[in-house]
Design an enzyme around this catalytic site. Structure first.
Site, mmCIF file in Angstrom:
data_model
loop_
_atom_site.group_PDB
_atom_site.id
_atom_site.type_symbol
_atom_site.label_atom_id
_atom_site.label_comp_id
_atom_site.label_asym_id
_atom_site.label_seq_id
_atom_site.Cartn_x
_atom_site.Cartn_y
_atom_site.Cartn_z
ATOM 1 N N HIS A 106 0.787 -1.236 0.000
ATOM 2 C CA HIS A 106 0.000 0.000 0.000
ATOM 3 C C HIS A 106 0.818 1.285 0.000
ATOM 4 O O HIS A 106 0.576 2.202 0.787
ATOM 5 C CB HIS A 106 -0.955 0.013 1.193
ATOM 6 C CG HIS A 106 -2.082 -0.972 1.097
ATOM 7 N ND1 HIS A 106 -2.694 -1.297 -0.101
ATOM 8 C CD2 HIS A 106 -2.698 -1.720 2.045
ATOM 9 C CE1 HIS A 106 -3.655 -2.182 0.131
ATOM 10 N NE2 HIS A 106 -3.674 -2.467 1.414
ATOM 11 N N HIS A 177 -9.453 2.374 2.258
ATOM 12 C CA HIS A 177 -9.343 1.077 2.933
ATOM 13 C C HIS A 177 -10.235 1.012 4.168
ATOM 14 O O HIS A 177 -9.785 0.600 5.242
ATOM 15 C CB HIS A 177 -7.880 0.826 3.311
ATOM 16 C CG HIS A 177 -7.502 -0.630 3.374
ATOM 17 N ND1 HIS A 177 -8.052 -1.497 4.285
ATOM 18 C CD2 HIS A 177 -6.635 -1.358 2.627
ATOM 19 C CE1 HIS A 177 -7.518 -2.697 4.128
ATOM 20 N NE2 HIS A 177 -6.660 -2.639 3.107
ATOM 21 N N ASP A 241 -9.141 -12.614 -0.048
ATOM 22 C CA ASP A 241 -8.164 -11.541 -0.225
ATOM 23 C C ASP A 241 -7.836 -11.537 -1.715
ATOM 24 O O ASP A 241 -6.762 -11.943 -2.139
ATOM 25 C CB ASP A 241 -6.915 -11.791 0.628
ATOM 26 C CG ASP A 241 -6.017 -10.570 0.751
ATOM 27 O OD1 ASP A 241 -6.256 -9.565 0.040
ATOM 28 O OD2 ASP A 241 -5.067 -10.618 1.564
ATOM 29 N N GLU A 305 -12.022 -2.662 -1.923
ATOM 30 C CA GLU A 305 -11.058 -1.634 -2.307
ATOM 31 C C GLU A 305 -11.119 -1.431 -3.823
ATOM 32 O O GLU A 305 -10.618 -2.247 -4.590
ATOM 33 C CB GLU A 305 -9.655 -2.053 -1.870
ATOM 34 C CG GLU A 305 -9.546 -2.332 -0.374
ATOM 35 C CD GLU A 305 -8.362 -3.215 -0.047
ATOM 36 O OE1 GLU A 305 -7.245 -2.931 -0.522
ATOM 37 O OE2 GLU A 305 -8.563 -4.217 0.667
#
Length: 339
Positions: A106, A177, A241, A305
């Protein structure tokens, strides 16, 4: 009405940190810190008529700076940049020149989530935050000027409009996020009903790096097109994920996901102009003494996201993430709550 500003009393890097509140006439409100663009509260009225906060966070700002929180840092409610998710080996090339970033998640060790953003004047009932990222910050080329405008409508729609410009070619892939939980008393999100209009997902290697292979969701645990309980097909030790390719043409504002919880009667729809939505069910969440003194455990939240594909700066044929001088990066994502 402009966003109500409340000082936290904190000065970081010479800038004051404020809590900024957007309200509507229904009594819904969103609280945002200009540190990291953190959405600290998103409070709406549920089906029982009670006020309910649907995002994870802390009761006070200082907790976001605590050693315990940062040691197992989950990026609660922050703006992520310059580049969300992962870039393989932290490396990319532009016009034949190679760049080496810190190999981290990130945007680097000190990304946009750890910066105090400037609060720009606005005329609408909205909030605009700006951060100017200097050239070579986290080894990214070019000075990047980023603005994110937050606006809360009377229909409980929280809109995030992103804009960025640069003076040199640089990768840009921004997202927000926030961790959501729509159940009245929180807890595991396995029973949330989740739908995503995505016929394909992106293959990942063992380090969760997108490889460039696009796979159909049909016949897999990743098929959310008709909607199902999040926990229906998942591995309860892993959850999700995963990046999903939305069926809508890139650039068109359309539904990315729809999630509901029976206990609250709340529905969260997320709309975006981005081509990809990364769905994460908080496997690594481990936060002590959060809101109301509660601890947050794995799988007690979900994130959607909206972004370009992770690692797409290294994958020819994927939508380009390199912003050039004279161009303007734009993105719109809307979080709409109803019951």
């Amino acid at each position: 009405m402009k966003a109500n500003q409340i000082s936290t009393g904190k000065i970081i890097d010479g800038k004051e940190v404020f809590a900024l509140e957007l309200k509507n006439s229904k009594g819904s409100y969103v609280t945002i810190y200009n540190y990291g663009g953190i959405i600290n509260n998103f409070v709406v009225t549920n089906a029982a008529g009670d006020k309910q906060d649907i995002v994870l966070g802390f009761d006070d700002f200082d907790s976001y700076l605590s050693e315990d929180y940062l040691e197992n840092y989950p990026y609660l409610g922050v703006i992520v940049g310059r580049y969300s998710n992962r870039i393989k080996d932290g490396q990319f090339s532009i016009s034949g020149k190679s760049y080496q970033l810190t190999k981290s998640l990130h945007g680097g060790e000190s990304g946009f989530d750890k910066k105090v953003w400037d609060i720009l004047p606005t005329v609408d009932p909205s909030l605009t935050l700006q951060y100017i990222s200097p050239a070579n910050e986290e080894n990214f080329p070019g000075t990047l000027t980023v603005q994110v405008t937050f606006k809360l409508s009377e229909e409980d729609e929280l809109t995030l409009d992103y804009k960025a410009t640069t003076d040199a070619a640089t990768p840009v892939n921004l997202t927000h996020h926030s961790y959501f939980n729509l159940e009245t008393h929180g807890g595991n999100v396995a029973n949330h009903h989740h739908r995503m209009p995505a016929s394909n997902y992106l293959a990942q290697d063992e380090e969760y790096i997108v490889t460039g292979q696009v796979l159909p969701v049909e016949g897999t645990i990743h098929d959310f097109r008709a909607g199902k309980a999040i926990g229906k097909d998942w591995d309860p030790a892993e959850g999700y994920d995963q990046s999903y390719v939305l069926d809508t043409p890139y650039g068109e504002l359309a539904l990315a996901s729809e999630t509901t919880a029976a206990s609250s009667g709340l529905k969260l729809e997320i709309y975006t102009t981005e081509p990809v939505a990364h769905f994460y069910t908080a496997k690594y969440l481990n936060v002590e003494k959060a809101k109301g003194g509660k601890d947050y455990h794995p799988f007690e939240a979900f994130c959607v996201e909206t972004q370009h594909a992770p690692n797409s700066v290294n994958i020819p044929g994927f939508p380009d993430t390199v912003l050039m001088p004279g161009q303007t990066y734009t993105q719109t994502t809307i979080f709409k709550v109803s019951k």
